[in-house]
Design an enzyme around this catalytic site. Structure first.
Site, PDB file in Angstrom:
ATOM      1  N   GLU A 251      -1.387  35.941  19.083  1.00 23.27           N
ATOM      2  CA  GLU A 251      -2.593  36.166  18.275  1.00 23.27           C
ATOM      3  C   GLU A 251      -2.813  34.872  17.503  1.00 23.27           C
ATOM      4  O   GLU A 251      -2.048  34.554  16.597  1.00 23.27           O
ATOM      5  CB  GLU A 251      -2.383  37.326  17.301  1.00 23.27           C
ATOM      6  CG  GLU A 251      -2.160  38.667  17.951  1.00 23.27           C
ATOM      7  CD  GLU A 251      -3.437  39.275  18.493  1.00 23.27           C
ATOM      8  OE1 GLU A 251      -4.535  38.755  18.195  1.00 23.27           O
ATOM      9  OE2 GLU A 251      -3.336  40.258  19.225  1.00 23.27           O
TER      10      GLU A 251
ATOM     11  N   LYS B 205      10.676  37.194  11.843  1.00 19.41           N
ATOM     12  CA  LYS B 205      10.714  36.018  10.960  1.00 19.41           C
ATOM     13  C   LYS B 205       9.372  35.896  10.245  1.00 19.41           C
ATOM     14  O   LYS B 205       8.352  35.585  10.857  1.00 19.41           O
ATOM     15  CB  LYS B 205      10.979  34.726  11.738  1.00 19.41           C
ATOM     16  CG  LYS B 205      11.358  33.606  10.764  1.00 19.41           C
ATOM     17  CD  LYS B 205      11.004  32.219  11.236  1.00 19.41           C
ATOM     18  CE  LYS B 205       9.678  31.696  10.788  1.00 19.41           C
ATOM     19  NZ  LYS B 205       9.487  31.489   9.343  1.00 19.41           N
TER      20      LYS B 205
ATOM     21  N   THR C  71      -2.883  28.102  16.834  1.00 19.94           N
ATOM     22  CA  THR C  71      -2.968  27.824  18.271  1.00 19.94           C
ATOM     23  C   THR C  71      -1.961  26.732  18.652  1.00 19.94           C
ATOM     24  O   THR C  71      -1.340  26.793  19.718  1.00 19.94           O
ATOM     25  CB  THR C  71      -4.411  27.407  18.627  1.00 19.94           C
ATOM     26  OG1 THR C  71      -5.262  28.523  18.321  1.00 19.94           O
ATOM     27  CG2 THR C  71      -4.571  27.049  20.092  1.00 19.94           C
ATOM     28  N   GLU C  72      -1.774  25.783  17.737  1.00 22.66           N
ATOM     29  CA  GLU C  72      -0.842  24.677  18.003  1.00 22.66           C
ATOM     30  C   GLU C  72       0.584  25.211  18.245  1.00 22.66           C
ATOM     31  O   GLU C  72       1.219  24.872  19.248  1.00 22.66           O
ATOM     32  CB  GLU C  72      -0.874  23.778  16.772  1.00 22.66           C
ATOM     33  CG  GLU C  72      -0.199  22.465  16.905  1.00 22.66           C
ATOM     34  CD  GLU C  72      -0.124  21.785  15.529  1.00 22.66           C
ATOM     35  OE1 GLU C  72      -0.862  22.157  14.610  1.00 22.66           O
ATOM     36  OE2 GLU C  72       0.725  20.890  15.422  1.00 22.66           O
TER      37      GLU C  72
ATOM     38  N   CYS D  23      -7.964  35.290  10.218  1.00 25.73           N
ATOM     39  CA  CYS D  23      -8.159  34.706  11.543  1.00 25.73           C
ATOM     40  C   CYS D  23      -9.535  35.030  12.125  1.00 25.73           C
ATOM     41  O   CYS D  23     -10.100  34.244  12.861  1.00 25.73           O
ATOM     42  CB  CYS D  23      -7.072  35.186  12.484  1.00 25.73           C
ATOM     43  SG  CYS D  23      -6.884  36.969  12.461  1.00 25.73           S
TER      44      CYS D  23
ATOM     45  N   GLU E 248     -11.228  25.352  12.774  1.00 24.50           N
ATOM     46  CA  GLU E 248     -10.828  26.443  11.888  1.00 24.50           C
ATOM     47  C   GLU E 248     -10.390  25.862  10.546  1.00 24.50           C
ATOM     48  O   GLU E 248      -9.482  25.025  10.497  1.00 24.50           O
ATOM     49  CB  GLU E 248      -9.671  27.232  12.514  1.00 24.50           C
ATOM     50  CG  GLU E 248      -9.276  28.432  11.692  1.00 24.50           C
ATOM     51  CD  GLU E 248      -8.116  29.221  12.305  1.00 24.50           C
ATOM     52  OE1 GLU E 248      -7.158  28.598  12.785  1.00 24.50           O
ATOM     53  OE2 GLU E 248      -8.192  30.466  12.289  1.00 24.50           O
TER      54      GLU E 248
HETATM   55  P1  TAP Z   1       1.710  28.698  11.803  1.00 22.01           P
HETATM   56  O1  TAP Z   1       1.961  27.420  11.134  1.00 22.01           O
HETATM   57  O2  TAP Z   1       1.538  28.715  13.249  1.00 22.01           O
HETATM   58  O3  TAP Z   1       2.897  29.668  11.353  1.00 22.01           O
HETATM   59  C1  TAP Z   1       2.994  30.993  11.793  1.00 22.01           C
HETATM   60  C2  TAP Z   1       4.442  31.398  11.871  1.00 22.01           C
HETATM   61  O4  TAP Z   1       5.093  30.592  12.856  1.00 22.01           O
HETATM   62  C3  TAP Z   1       5.236  31.195  10.582  1.00 22.01           C
HETATM   63  O5  TAP Z   1       6.211  32.206  10.467  1.00 22.01           O
HETATM   64  C4  TAP Z   1       5.885  29.840  10.814  1.00 22.01           C
HETATM   65  O6  TAP Z   1       7.075  29.651  10.055  1.00 22.01           O
HETATM   66  C5  TAP Z   1       6.209  29.926  12.288  1.00 22.01           C
HETATM   67  N1  TAP Z   1       6.355  28.632  12.942  1.00 22.01           N
HETATM   68  C6  TAP Z   1       5.843  27.430  12.563  1.00 22.01           C
HETATM   69  N2  TAP Z   1       6.212  26.467  13.450  1.00 22.01           N
HETATM   70  C7  TAP Z   1       6.971  27.076  14.398  1.00 22.01           C
HETATM   71  C8  TAP Z   1       7.637  26.630  15.570  1.00 22.01           C
HETATM   72  N3  TAP Z   1       7.605  25.361  15.965  1.00 22.01           N
HETATM   73  N4  TAP Z   1       8.309  27.545  16.314  1.00 22.01           N
HETATM   74  C9  TAP Z   1       8.344  28.843  15.944  1.00 22.01           C
HETATM   75  N5  TAP Z   1       7.744  29.324  14.840  1.00 22.01           N
HETATM   76  C10 TAP Z   1       7.048  28.453  14.082  1.00 22.01           C
HETATM   77  O7  TAP Z   1       0.407  29.388  11.233  1.00 22.01           O
HETATM   78  P2  TAP Z   1       0.049  29.717   9.732  1.00 22.01           P
HETATM   79  O8  TAP Z   1      -0.385  28.484   9.037  1.00 22.01           O
HETATM   80  O9  TAP Z   1       1.154  30.499   9.131  1.00 22.01           O
HETATM   81  O10 TAP Z   1      -1.180  30.731   9.908  1.00 22.01           O
HETATM   82  C11 TAP Z   1      -2.459  30.285  10.098  1.00 22.01           C
HETATM   83  C12 TAP Z   1      -2.883  30.436  11.542  1.00 22.01           C
HETATM   84  O11 TAP Z   1      -2.571  31.729  12.039  1.00 22.01           O
HETATM   85  C13 TAP Z   1      -4.371  30.307  11.699  1.00 22.01           C
HETATM   86  O12 TAP Z   1      -4.668  29.527  12.826  1.00 22.01           O
HETATM   87  C14 TAP Z   1      -4.833  31.735  11.923  1.00 22.01           C
HETATM   88  O13 TAP Z   1      -6.045  31.864  12.591  1.00 22.01           O
HETATM   89  C15 TAP Z   1      -3.703  32.310  12.664  1.00 22.01           C
HETATM   90  N6  TAP Z   1      -3.687  33.764  12.510  1.00 22.01           N
HETATM   91  C16 TAP Z   1      -4.085  34.514  13.564  1.00 22.01           C
HETATM   92  C17 TAP Z   1      -4.126  35.894  13.440  1.00 22.01           C
HETATM   93  C18 TAP Z   1      -4.575  36.701  14.606  1.00 22.01           C
HETATM   94  S1  TAP Z   1      -4.330  38.291  14.511  1.00 22.01           S
HETATM   95  N7  TAP Z   1      -5.123  36.166  15.655  1.00 22.01           N
HETATM   96  C19 TAP Z   1      -3.766  36.506  12.252  1.00 22.01           C
HETATM   97  C20 TAP Z   1      -3.370  35.708  11.203  1.00 22.01           C
HETATM   98  C21 TAP Z   1      -3.324  34.321  11.348  1.00 22.01           C
HETATM   99  P3  TAP Z   1       7.021  28.786   8.688  1.00 22.01           P
HETATM  100  O14 TAP Z   1       6.169  29.538   7.771  1.00 22.01           O
HETATM  101  O15 TAP Z   1       8.435  28.755   8.256  1.00 22.01           O
HETATM  102  O16 TAP Z   1       6.467  27.451   9.051  1.00 22.01           O
END
Ligand code: TAP
Length: 485
Positions: free
Chosen positions: A248, A173, A228-229, A282, A381
């Site tokens: 991650e 997804k 993280t949330e 990240c 962050e």
């Molecule tokens: P999230 O809001 O956590 O979204 C990540 C993925 O999870 C998206 O596909 C999102 O779908 C899905 N998602 C959201 N809520 C969910 C739930 N309740 N249950 C299951 N899936 C859910 O993060 P983001 O804003 O996309 O990315 C930013 C964060 O990712 C930052 O904290 C960053 O540091 C972290 N990140 C970490 C890494 C590594 S390698 N450690 C790499 C990249 C990013 P939708 O898009 O449809 O909401």
């Protein structure tokens, strides 16, 4: 305008409701995506389950599985420019980065894991004269892969390549704000000859579709990259079904600059560390912790270089910083900048929306100096082009500050003394520590977080082993049958 359904069982399936993906540089819709219903999630998982249980992929001879993955890599290589442009349109990142970072790294990861397929081995364990004991590595089963929007193709393959190499089947997804290149993989997988149900790609909101996928009882492994949330929800899902879980998550990575560092090299490296992909990275170097003896010199060098970063539409060849991913995310980052102004005063560079950008979600690269350690912009962050600098007195205080965070994804140390750099690397609690460089990630080496930055490792051999179970096989070798009673 591209249109995508759900990719299930090597077939495209339409849904009643759809949503659009927006080009963050122009605010125009570029693709229509399907919003999956809970029944669609079930269909995708069961397609992956059936494919796995049939053995069509997991029992395929390793050499053949490797050849299929190499075919995927070759097809992606042939279409590299098309994928690079799509990644830039969907995420806003400069085409210079899509061409030179995202697409090559994604292809390299498939090549790398394809080469390891024939080397997934167990070991024999010398336990006793009367027993032969050896282990085999077997695939886990169905993997649910949920990925974020910042490096969509790279992070999709960071899960797909090792999961498929190890013989698993997958439901992916992508993030709703940047699903384009992941959806483009559907036809590519089908044309490559991958059997039905081995890879399935579904779209829809995280709270509904992502959540249903991660909680599905027929899924064996949850592989999540994101905040993280949401990571906490993934742990709850894994607790419920006792499924394996890899996370991650976020970071707030320090760049520690010692008095003997080459300051020009440090300034160049910190710029790359902080502003690659608009700082939506990240492991970005977001907190510069500098010895106070060189503080002013370093800030002057960073500030001077930041003024030369060309911000604009990522399709422009000269641009090195594109827009942020969405209007909402820009608002969040601008709010942090306003918080920063109250916590650390006027930024040395930037601090708002660029004057000449009337469309698109642009933010100026922004530098705050003398940022107090307890402040929000120092601890939280931001995930945008915002860099903070804080001076400290001496190496022990610098290392203490580097570790003073709930995160532990990455850190860099800048020094002219390589041996001292190695010693200090051991004192930092983070999954990756760079010396005199930042943001270098190799497919062959493990990557992941300490503390609240995650659980488990991706990439490298560790990344492959994370997609397999170890089975122990014990055979009685005694001349007499074993007898107890
Ligand atoms: P999230 O809001 O956590 O979204 C990540 C993925 O999870 C998206 O596909 C999102 O779908 C899905 N998602 C959201 N809520 C969910 C739930 N309740 N249950 C299951 N899936 C859910 O993060 P983001 O804003 O996309 O990315 C930013 C964060 O990712 C930052 O904290 C960053 O540091 C972290 N990140 C970490 C890494 C590594 S390698 N450690 C790499 C990249 C990013 P939708 O898009 O449809 O909401």
């Amino acid at each position: 305008m591209k249109e995508f359904g759900l990719f299930i069982n090597n077939d495209w399936r339409q849904t009643h409701t759809t949503f659009e993906s927006i080009n963050p540089a122009t605010e125009e819709a570029i693709a229509t995506l399907a919003s999956a219903e809970i029944e669609d999630v079930d269909r995708a998982v069961m397609a992956a389950r059936t494919a796995f249980d049939s053995g069509v992929w997991s029992c395929m001879p390793a050499g053949e599985r490797g050849r299929m993955l190499r075919r995927v890599a070759d097809m992606l290589r042939d279409r590299a420019e098309e994928f690079a442009v799509a990644e830039t349109l969907d995420t806003g990142k400069p085409i210079f980065e899509s061409r030179n970072v995202d697409i090559p790294i994604a292809i390299d990861s498939i090549d790398y894991y394809a080469s390891l397929v024939v080397d997934i081995v167990g070991k024999s364990i010398p336990v006793s004269d009367t027993a032969l004991d050896y282990t085999v590595r077997e695939p886990l089963g169905v993997v649910a892969a949920v990925i974020p929007w910042n490096f969509p193709l790279v992070l999709a393959f960071r899960k797909l390549a090792p999961a498929l190499a190890a013989g698993n089947t997958v439901v992916v997804k992508p993030a709703s704000v940047a699903p384009l290149t992941t959806m483009m993989l559907g036809d590519l997988f089908k044309e490559s000859g991958l059997p039905d149900g081995v890879v399935n790609i579904i779209t829809g909101s995280g709270s509904k579709v992502g959540n249903a996928l991660l909680n599905h009882p027929a899924v064996d492994k949850l592989s999540f990259t994101g905040s993280t949330e949401v990571g906490r929800n993934v742990i709850a899902a894994s607790m419920k079904n006792i499924s394996t879980c890899a996370l991650e998550l976020g970071g707030k990575s320090p760049a520690v600059v010692l008095p003997d560092a080459n300051l020009d090299a440090a300034a160049d490296g910190i710029l790359f560390g902080a502003f690659l992909n608009q700082g939506e990275c990240c492991c970005a170097a977001t907190r510069v912790l500098v010895d106070k003896s060189i503080h002013k010199d370093l800030v002057a060098r960073i500030a001077e270089r930041m003024k030369g970063i060309i911000v604009g539409n990522g399709l422009d060849e000269d641009v090195r910083m594109g827009p942020l991913i969405s209007a909402q995310h820009r608002e969040d980052v601008i709010n942090y900048i306003e918080v920063g102004k109250s916590e650390a005063g006027k930024p040395v560079v930037g601090g708002g929306i660029p004057e000449n950008q009337h469309r698109g979600y642009f933010v100026e690269p922004t530098l705050f100096d003398n940022v107090p350690p307890g402040s929000r912009i120092y601890r939280e962050e931001i995930f945008g082009p915002v860099l903070t600098v804080t001076p400290f007195d001496g190496v022990d205080k610098l290392i203490e500050a580097a570790n003073d965070t709930p995160y532990g994804l990455a850190a860099s140390i800048w020094t002219g003394d390589a041996a001292n750099g190695q010693r200090l690397a051991r004192r930092i609690r983070a999954g990756t520590v760079w010396v005199n460089v930042h943001n270098f990630v190799f497919n062959q080496a493990p990557y992941g977080g300490y503390k609240q930055s995650g659980i488990g490792r991706e990439l490298g051999r560790e990344g492959l082993e994370a997609y397999s179970e170890v089975k122990n096989v014990i055979t009685w070798l005694g001349q007499e049958a074993f007898k107890w009673y």
